[in-house]
Design a protein around this motif. Structure first.
Motif, PDB file in Angstrom:
ATOM      1  N   MET A  29       0.829  -1.173   0.000  1.00  0.00           N
ATOM      2  CA  MET A  29       0.000   0.000   0.000  1.00  0.00           C
ATOM      3  C   MET A  29       0.881   1.247   0.000  1.00  0.00           C
ATOM      4  O   MET A  29       1.679   1.459   0.900  1.00  0.00           O
ATOM      5  CB  MET A  29      -0.887  -0.040   1.238  1.00  0.00           C
ATOM      6  CG  MET A  29      -1.815   1.100   1.353  1.00  0.00           C
ATOM      7  SD  MET A  29      -2.881   0.782   2.772  1.00  0.00           S
ATOM      8  CE  MET A  29      -3.693   2.314   2.848  1.00  0.00           C
ATOM      9  N   GLU A  30       0.737   2.063  -1.018  1.00  0.00           N
ATOM     10  CA  GLU A  30       1.553   3.262  -1.140  1.00  0.00           C
ATOM     11  C   GLU A  30       0.936   4.411  -0.354  1.00  0.00           C
ATOM     12  O   GLU A  30      -0.273   4.562  -0.311  1.00  0.00           O
ATOM     13  CB  GLU A  30       1.659   3.674  -2.604  1.00  0.00           C
ATOM     14  CG  GLU A  30       2.450   2.718  -3.450  1.00  0.00           C
ATOM     15  CD  GLU A  30       2.566   3.218  -4.869  1.00  0.00           C
ATOM     16  OE1 GLU A  30       2.656   4.440  -5.049  1.00  0.00           O
ATOM     17  OE2 GLU A  30       2.546   2.390  -5.769  1.00  0.00           O
ATOM     18  N   GLN A  31       1.786   5.223   0.242  1.00  0.00           N
ATOM     19  CA  GLN A  31       1.300   6.402   0.941  1.00  0.00           C
ATOM     20  C   GLN A  31       1.331   7.583  -0.013  1.00  0.00           C
ATOM     21  O   GLN A  31       2.260   7.724  -0.813  1.00  0.00           O
ATOM     22  CB  GLN A  31       2.153   6.692   2.155  1.00  0.00           C
ATOM     23  CG  GLN A  31       1.990   5.664   3.239  1.00  0.00           C
ATOM     24  CD  GLN A  31       2.537   6.185   4.543  1.00  0.00           C
ATOM     25  OE1 GLN A  31       3.090   7.257   4.612  1.00  0.00           O
ATOM     26  NE2 GLN A  31       2.377   5.401   5.584  1.00  0.00           N
ATOM     27  N   GLN A  32       0.310   8.420   0.075  1.00  0.00           N
ATOM     28  CA  GLN A  32       0.248   9.585  -0.786  1.00  0.00           C
ATOM     29  C   GLN A  32       1.192  10.651  -0.254  1.00  0.00           C
ATOM     30  O   GLN A  32       1.341  10.835   0.947  1.00  0.00           O
ATOM     31  CB  GLN A  32      -1.170  10.129  -0.835  1.00  0.00           C
ATOM     32  CG  GLN A  32      -2.152   9.191  -1.493  1.00  0.00           C
ATOM     33  CD  GLN A  32      -3.552   9.775  -1.480  1.00  0.00           C
ATOM     34  OE1 GLN A  32      -3.865  10.614  -0.667  1.00  0.00           O
ATOM     35  NE2 GLN A  32      -4.371   9.314  -2.393  1.00  0.00           N
ATOM     36  N   VAL A  33       1.813  11.367  -1.177  1.00  0.00           N
ATOM     37  CA  VAL A  33       2.702  12.449  -0.808  1.00  0.00           C
ATOM     38  C   VAL A  33       1.853  13.687  -0.535  1.00  0.00           C
ATOM     39  O   VAL A  33       1.023  14.070  -1.348  1.00  0.00           O
ATOM     40  CB  VAL A  33       3.713  12.731  -1.931  1.00  0.00           C
ATOM     41  CG1 VAL A  33       4.578  13.920  -1.585  1.00  0.00           C
ATOM     42  CG2 VAL A  33       4.563  11.502  -2.188  1.00  0.00           C
ATOM     43  N   VAL A  34       2.046  14.294   0.617  1.00  0.00           N
ATOM     44  CA  VAL A  34       1.305  15.495   0.978  1.00  0.00           C
ATOM     45  C   VAL A  34       2.040  16.693   0.397  1.00  0.00           C
ATOM     46  O   VAL A  34       3.169  16.985   0.783  1.00  0.00           O
ATOM     47  CB  VAL A  34       1.177  15.616   2.510  1.00  0.00           C
ATOM     48  CG1 VAL A  34       0.473  16.893   2.880  1.00  0.00           C
ATOM     49  CG2 VAL A  34       0.466  14.414   3.070  1.00  0.00           C
ATOM     50  N   LYS A  35       1.390  17.392  -0.529  1.00  0.00           N
ATOM     51  CA  LYS A  35       2.041  18.514  -1.194  1.00  0.00           C
ATOM     52  C   LYS A  35       1.763  19.838  -0.507  1.00  0.00           C
ATOM     53  O   LYS A  35       2.590  20.738  -0.530  1.00  0.00           O
ATOM     54  CB  LYS A  35       1.582  18.593  -2.647  1.00  0.00           C
ATOM     55  CG  LYS A  35       2.034  17.401  -3.445  1.00  0.00           C
ATOM     56  CD  LYS A  35       1.692  17.533  -4.882  1.00  0.00           C
ATOM     57  CE  LYS A  35       2.192  16.312  -5.634  1.00  0.00           C
ATOM     58  NZ  LYS A  35       2.039  16.440  -7.053  1.00  0.00           N
ATOM     59  N   SER A  36       0.572  19.974   0.093  1.00  0.00           N
ATOM     60  CA  SER A  36       0.243  21.246   0.719  1.00  0.00           C
ATOM     61  C   SER A  36      -0.515  21.023   2.020  1.00  0.00           C
ATOM     62  O   SER A  36      -1.124  19.980   2.230  1.00  0.00           O
ATOM     63  CB  SER A  36      -0.579  22.109  -0.225  1.00  0.00           C
ATOM     64  OG  SER A  36      -1.762  21.439  -0.593  1.00  0.00           O
ATOM     65  N   LEU A  37      -0.459  22.040   2.875  1.00  0.00           N
ATOM     66  CA  LEU A  37      -1.134  22.017   4.161  1.00  0.00           C
ATOM     67  C   LEU A  37      -2.165  23.139   4.189  1.00  0.00           C
ATOM     68  O   LEU A  37      -1.869  24.268   3.805  1.00  0.00           O
ATOM     69  CB  LEU A  37      -0.134  22.221   5.300  1.00  0.00           C
ATOM     70  CG  LEU A  37       0.972  21.189   5.432  1.00  0.00           C
ATOM     71  CD1 LEU A  37       1.973  21.634   6.495  1.00  0.00           C
ATOM     72  CD2 LEU A  37       0.405  19.833   5.784  1.00  0.00           C
ATOM     73  N   MET A  38      -3.368  22.821   4.641  1.00  0.00           N
ATOM     74  CA  MET A  38      -4.395  23.825   4.849  1.00  0.00           C
ATOM     75  C   MET A  38      -4.371  24.148   6.343  1.00  0.00           C
ATOM     76  O   MET A  38      -4.712  23.318   7.175  1.00  0.00           O
ATOM     77  CB  MET A  38      -5.779  23.292   4.467  1.00  0.00           C
ATOM     78  CG  MET A  38      -6.090  23.303   3.007  1.00  0.00           C
ATOM     79  SD  MET A  38      -4.871  22.488   2.025  1.00  0.00           S
ATOM     80  CE  MET A  38      -5.648  22.409   0.470  1.00  0.00           C
TER      81      MET A  38
END
Length: 88
Positions: free
Chosen positions: A1-10
């Protein structure tokens, strides 16, 4: 299971500037805040995460994935529901 890369923070400012230390006010202004309940979008990098950690008691942070999921859930809750039909 791949983890998604977090590109931005709200990042949302939950508490006001009133009664806040000067270094916290400077940090919040550097993050782009000017009023309470404002949400800003910042890139996910070490300097932003460090600034958020400084004022973590005043802000709430969501990733772009969490933000999209929350907005979709809010939209689904606001969607019109079918009417209730009672047959006598």
């Amino acid at each position: 299971m791949e983890q998604q890369v977090v590109k931005s923070l709200m990042i949302t400012l939950r508490r006001s500037f009133a009664g806040t230390r000067n270094n916290h006010v400077a940090t919040l202004k550097a993050l782009g805040f000017s009023y309470r309940l404002q949400t800003v979008v910042q890139p996910n990098n070490a300097s932003i995460r460090g600034a958020v950690d400084t004022v973590k008691h005043m802000v709430s942070v969501e990733t772009d994935v969490q933000y999209a999921a929350r907005k979709a859930a809010e939209a689904a809750a606001r969607a019109p529901r079918p009417p209730i039909v009672v047959k006598h």
